[in-house]
Design an enzyme around this catalytic site. Sequence first.
Site, PDB file in Angstrom:
ATOM      1  N   ARG A   1     135.558   5.961 -11.202  1.00 26.35           N
ATOM      2  CA  ARG A   1     134.266   6.624 -11.347  1.00 26.35           C
ATOM      3  C   ARG A   1     134.357   7.844 -12.244  1.00 26.35           C
ATOM      4  O   ARG A   1     135.444   8.382 -12.465  1.00 26.35           O
ATOM      5  CB  ARG A   1     133.633   7.021 -10.016  1.00 26.35           C
ATOM      6  CG  ARG A   1     134.558   7.251  -8.862  1.00 26.35           C
ATOM      7  CD  ARG A   1     133.754   7.456  -7.609  1.00 26.35           C
ATOM      8  NE  ARG A   1     134.407   8.452  -6.766  1.00 26.35           N
ATOM      9  CZ  ARG A   1     133.882   8.998  -5.695  1.00 26.35           C
ATOM     10  NH1 ARG A   1     132.661   8.671  -5.319  1.00 26.35           N
ATOM     11  NH2 ARG A   1     134.545   9.880  -4.989  1.00 26.35           N
TER      12      ARG A   1
ATOM     13  N   ARG B   1     130.946  -6.371   6.212  1.00 24.63           N
ATOM     14  CA  ARG B   1     129.588  -6.807   5.900  1.00 24.63           C
ATOM     15  C   ARG B   1     129.155  -6.128   4.614  1.00 24.63           C
ATOM     16  O   ARG B   1     129.722  -5.103   4.224  1.00 24.63           O
ATOM     17  CB  ARG B   1     128.624  -6.475   7.046  1.00 24.63           C
ATOM     18  CG  ARG B   1     128.726  -5.052   7.557  1.00 24.63           C
ATOM     19  CD  ARG B   1     127.810  -4.807   8.718  1.00 24.63           C
ATOM     20  NE  ARG B   1     126.441  -4.621   8.271  1.00 24.63           N
ATOM     21  CZ  ARG B   1     125.918  -3.470   7.852  1.00 24.63           C
ATOM     22  NH1 ARG B   1     126.658  -2.374   7.818  1.00 24.63           N
ATOM     23  NH2 ARG B   1     124.679  -3.382   7.481  1.00 24.63           N
TER      24      ARG B   1
ATOM     25  N   GLU C   1     138.106   9.624 -12.257  1.00 27.33           N
ATOM     26  CA  GLU C   1     138.888   9.421 -11.030  1.00 27.33           C
ATOM     27  C   GLU C   1     139.677   8.117 -11.148  1.00 27.33           C
ATOM     28  O   GLU C   1     139.096   7.051 -11.346  1.00 27.33           O
ATOM     29  CB  GLU C   1     137.909   9.370  -9.843  1.00 27.33           C
ATOM     30  CG  GLU C   1     138.585   9.357  -8.500  1.00 27.33           C
ATOM     31  CD  GLU C   1     137.566   9.505  -7.363  1.00 27.33           C
ATOM     32  OE1 GLU C   1     136.704  10.395  -7.422  1.00 27.33           O
ATOM     33  OE2 GLU C   1     137.638   8.696  -6.426  1.00 27.33           O
TER      34      GLU C   1
ATOM     35  N   ARG D   1     119.843  -3.603   1.390  1.00 28.98           N
ATOM     36  CA  ARG D   1     118.637  -2.860   1.788  1.00 28.98           C
ATOM     37  C   ARG D   1     117.468  -3.466   1.016  1.00 28.98           C
ATOM     38  O   ARG D   1     117.500  -3.489  -0.216  1.00 28.98           O
ATOM     39  CB  ARG D   1     118.850  -1.401   1.409  1.00 28.98           C
ATOM     40  CG  ARG D   1     117.902  -0.457   2.061  1.00 28.98           C
ATOM     41  CD  ARG D   1     118.185   0.947   1.579  1.00 28.98           C
ATOM     42  NE  ARG D   1     119.265   1.624   2.266  1.00 28.98           N
ATOM     43  CZ  ARG D   1     119.863   2.723   1.810  1.00 28.98           C
ATOM     44  NH1 ARG D   1     119.480   3.255   0.673  1.00 28.98           N
ATOM     45  NH2 ARG D   1     120.827   3.304   2.474  1.00 28.98           N
TER      46      ARG D   1
ATOM     47  N   ARG E   1     147.205   5.731  -0.154  1.00 27.62           N
ATOM     48  CA  ARG E   1     146.770   5.522  -1.534  1.00 27.62           C
ATOM     49  C   ARG E   1     146.501   6.910  -2.093  1.00 27.62           C
ATOM     50  O   ARG E   1     145.993   7.790  -1.388  1.00 27.62           O
ATOM     51  CB  ARG E   1     145.470   4.693  -1.602  1.00 27.62           C
ATOM     52  CG  ARG E   1     145.643   3.230  -1.373  1.00 27.62           C
ATOM     53  CD  ARG E   1     146.416   2.517  -2.460  1.00 27.62           C
ATOM     54  NE  ARG E   1     145.681   2.388  -3.724  1.00 27.62           N
ATOM     55  CZ  ARG E   1     146.274   2.176  -4.902  1.00 27.62           C
ATOM     56  NH1 ARG E   1     147.580   2.111  -4.995  1.00 27.62           N
ATOM     57  NH2 ARG E   1     145.536   2.040  -5.990  1.00 27.62           N
TER      58      ARG E   1
HETATM   59  P1  FAD Z   1     142.665  18.658   4.266  1.00 22.38           P
HETATM   60  O1  FAD Z   1     141.440  19.032   3.543  1.00 22.38           O
HETATM   61  O2  FAD Z   1     143.597  17.724   3.595  1.00 22.38           O
HETATM   62  O3  FAD Z   1     143.445  20.006   4.631  1.00 22.38           O
HETATM   63  C1  FAD Z   1     144.795  20.021   5.042  1.00 22.38           C
HETATM   64  C2  FAD Z   1     145.433  21.257   4.466  1.00 22.38           C
HETATM   65  O4  FAD Z   1     146.754  21.391   5.008  1.00 22.38           O
HETATM   66  C3  FAD Z   1     145.588  21.201   2.947  1.00 22.38           C
HETATM   67  O5  FAD Z   1     144.983  22.328   2.356  1.00 22.38           O
HETATM   68  C4  FAD Z   1     147.096  21.200   2.741  1.00 22.38           C
HETATM   69  O6  FAD Z   1     147.489  21.895   1.556  1.00 22.38           O
HETATM   70  C5  FAD Z   1     147.579  21.896   3.993  1.00 22.38           C
HETATM   71  N1  FAD Z   1     148.977  21.579   4.317  1.00 22.38           N
HETATM   72  C6  FAD Z   1     149.510  20.354   4.473  1.00 22.38           C
HETATM   73  N2  FAD Z   1     150.817  20.444   4.742  1.00 22.38           N
HETATM   74  C7  FAD Z   1     151.114  21.774   4.763  1.00 22.38           C
HETATM   75  C8  FAD Z   1     152.307  22.509   4.957  1.00 22.38           C
HETATM   76  N3  FAD Z   1     153.472  21.890   5.182  1.00 22.38           N
HETATM   77  N4  FAD Z   1     152.249  23.856   4.902  1.00 22.38           N
HETATM   78  C9  FAD Z   1     151.089  24.499   4.647  1.00 22.38           C
HETATM   79  N5  FAD Z   1     149.917  23.846   4.436  1.00 22.38           N
HETATM   80  C10 FAD Z   1     149.935  22.497   4.497  1.00 22.38           C
HETATM   81  N6  FAD Z   1     133.904  13.531   3.482  1.00 22.38           N
HETATM   82  C11 FAD Z   1     132.554  13.565   3.484  1.00 22.38           C
HETATM   83  O7  FAD Z   1     131.936  13.874   4.502  1.00 22.38           O
HETATM   84  N7  FAD Z   1     131.839  13.287   2.328  1.00 22.38           N
HETATM   85  C12 FAD Z   1     132.457  12.949   1.180  1.00 22.38           C
HETATM   86  O8  FAD Z   1     131.785  12.697   0.168  1.00 22.38           O
HETATM   87  C13 FAD Z   1     133.870  12.888   1.156  1.00 22.38           C
HETATM   88  N8  FAD Z   1     134.522  12.553   0.040  1.00 22.38           N
HETATM   89  C14 FAD Z   1     135.878  12.460   0.055  1.00 22.38           C
HETATM   90  C15 FAD Z   1     136.532  12.092  -1.115  1.00 22.38           C
HETATM   91  C16 FAD Z   1     137.900  11.973  -1.120  1.00 22.38           C
HETATM   92  C17 FAD Z   1     138.594  11.567  -2.389  1.00 22.38           C
HETATM   93  C18 FAD Z   1     138.640  12.187   0.058  1.00 22.38           C
HETATM   94  C19 FAD Z   1     140.138  12.004   0.085  1.00 22.38           C
HETATM   95  C20 FAD Z   1     138.020  12.590   1.215  1.00 22.38           C
HETATM   96  C21 FAD Z   1     136.622  12.732   1.239  1.00 22.38           C
HETATM   97  N9  FAD Z   1     135.947  13.163   2.367  1.00 22.38           N
HETATM   98  C22 FAD Z   1     134.573  13.199   2.363  1.00 22.38           C
HETATM   99  C23 FAD Z   1     136.680  13.564   3.587  1.00 22.38           C
HETATM  100  C24 FAD Z   1     137.006  15.086   3.627  1.00 22.38           C
HETATM  101  O9  FAD Z   1     137.793  15.403   2.508  1.00 22.38           O
HETATM  102  C25 FAD Z   1     137.738  15.399   4.931  1.00 22.38           C
HETATM  103  O10 FAD Z   1     136.883  15.188   6.027  1.00 22.38           O
HETATM  104  C26 FAD Z   1     138.270  16.846   5.059  1.00 22.38           C
HETATM  105  O11 FAD Z   1     138.693  17.389   3.860  1.00 22.38           O
HETATM  106  C27 FAD Z   1     139.407  16.868   6.052  1.00 22.38           C
HETATM  107  O12 FAD Z   1     139.851  18.186   6.249  1.00 22.38           O
HETATM  108  P2  FAD Z   1     141.306  18.450   6.840  1.00 22.38           P
HETATM  109  O13 FAD Z   1     141.389  19.888   7.129  1.00 22.38           O
HETATM  110  O14 FAD Z   1     141.596  17.488   7.949  1.00 22.38           O
HETATM  111  O15 FAD Z   1     142.323  18.011   5.674  1.00 22.38           O
END
Ligand code: FAD
Length: 372
Positions: free
Chosen positions: A283, A174, A303, A178, A251
């Site tokens: 962006r 959708r 980006e 607004r 991606r």
């Molecule tokens: P991650 O932050 O990816 O952490 C995983 C960690 O594991 C990383 O540091 C990585 O290095 C580590 N790791 C992986 N494999 C290994 C290994 N083998 N050994 C050791 N370490 C390892 N959320 C919002 O609420 N607002 C936003 O505006 C927003 N913008 C975003 C923009 C982008 C481009 C993206 C991709 C996401 C966005 N998000 C946003 C979502 C947000 O980033 C996630 O909710 C959050 O970062 C997830 O945390 P995580 O710990 O699951 O993953």
Amino acid sequence: MKATYDYLIVGAGLFGAVFAHEATRRGKRCLVIDKRQHTGGNIYCKEVNGIQVHYYGAHIFHTDNRRVWDYVNRLVEFNRFTNSPLASYGGKLYNLPFNMNTFYQLWGVRTPAEARARIEEERARYAHIGEPANLEEQALKLGGRDIYERLIKGYTEKQWGRAATELPAFIIRRLPFRFTFDNNYFNDRYQGIPEGGYNRLIDALLEGSEVRLGTDYFAHREELDRLADTTLFTGCIDEYFEYCFGRLEYRSLRFDHRVLEDTDNFQGNAVVNYTEREVPYTRIIEHKHFAFGTQPSTVITYEYPDDFAPGKEPYYPVNDARNSALYERYRTLADNCVDVLFGGRLAQYTYADMDDTIEAALQLVDRELDRK
Ligand code: FAD
């Protein structure tokens, strides 16, 4: 022999850090490792000229979840940032999300009734489309040609690296229109950016845990597993199982960070989307505006969407039928692992906003510690 730690937490991102915080608070010993040279995962900020640069993409905290909002506010203070992005197309700027300001900029309409009538007129031209066969048909049916061509087509094609006619219709279910002059991108009740950047939140969460950076789990797997009774893995689930069923697709993104020493205000807004296909980036982020910065210089980030390949950062899962089925097979393996927990966006092959990531980590830690 008793292990040195109760939990080995692989990944110092938001999920791992919340788990570590809660486990430590309840008397557990946690070792948190990350292969990167910093904590925070994708919410990490790098300070440049006093500006917190969102190093892996713009992050705006927004939520309707009161428990999560209270939780983070107990750890850090949030500012009053409200995300009001702009779209640039053909040399003109449009407000997002689609609201009365956008309709005025597109067509000069001044009242909600005029805007509704104009949208209906636009849509009527595509009433002959039954079930949309692709994203282009879906967007035309929902919003008409002006909105589609100026604000949706190029941006979406760049994001996915494919023509809108080759993308499935379901990507746009959708179009949120607004009919008020309100540029706040989110509908959530709470929104902001931590004062001093996201690292403060992560530092507060990791207090009391031992942290080892520059440590790839797979380079020292057996040795690390021996150190703790239970492992929480927040990395890529297909990698954990050595890609035994094949690779999950993502991606990726490429960030080009630039410091403009002689400019104090480049674009007057934190986020400007570029919706033309011909402009290669999607962006430009100007980081100081997330914190109402008054520094004499500025930092901007271009980006670029990017195809994923081994070695690149996995940003967005591709939740199509093939990848969803593949993930389910890995999940079945994960469910049968003893003394290993899986969580976070990479282990669950999902896109999750920060509030949902925190909620999921709180739920996992509750389930886990209630069990013990
Ligand atoms: P991650 O932050 O990816 O952490 C995983 C960690 O594991 C990383 O540091 C990585 O290095 C580590 N790791 C992986 N494999 C290994 C290994 N083998 N050994 C050791 N370490 C390892 N959320 C919002 O609420 N607002 C936003 O505006 C927003 N913008 C975003 C923009 C982008 C481009 C993206 C991709 C996401 C966005 N998000 C946003 C979502 C947000 O980033 C996630 O909710 C959050 O970062 C997830 O945390 P995580 O710990 O699951 O993953």
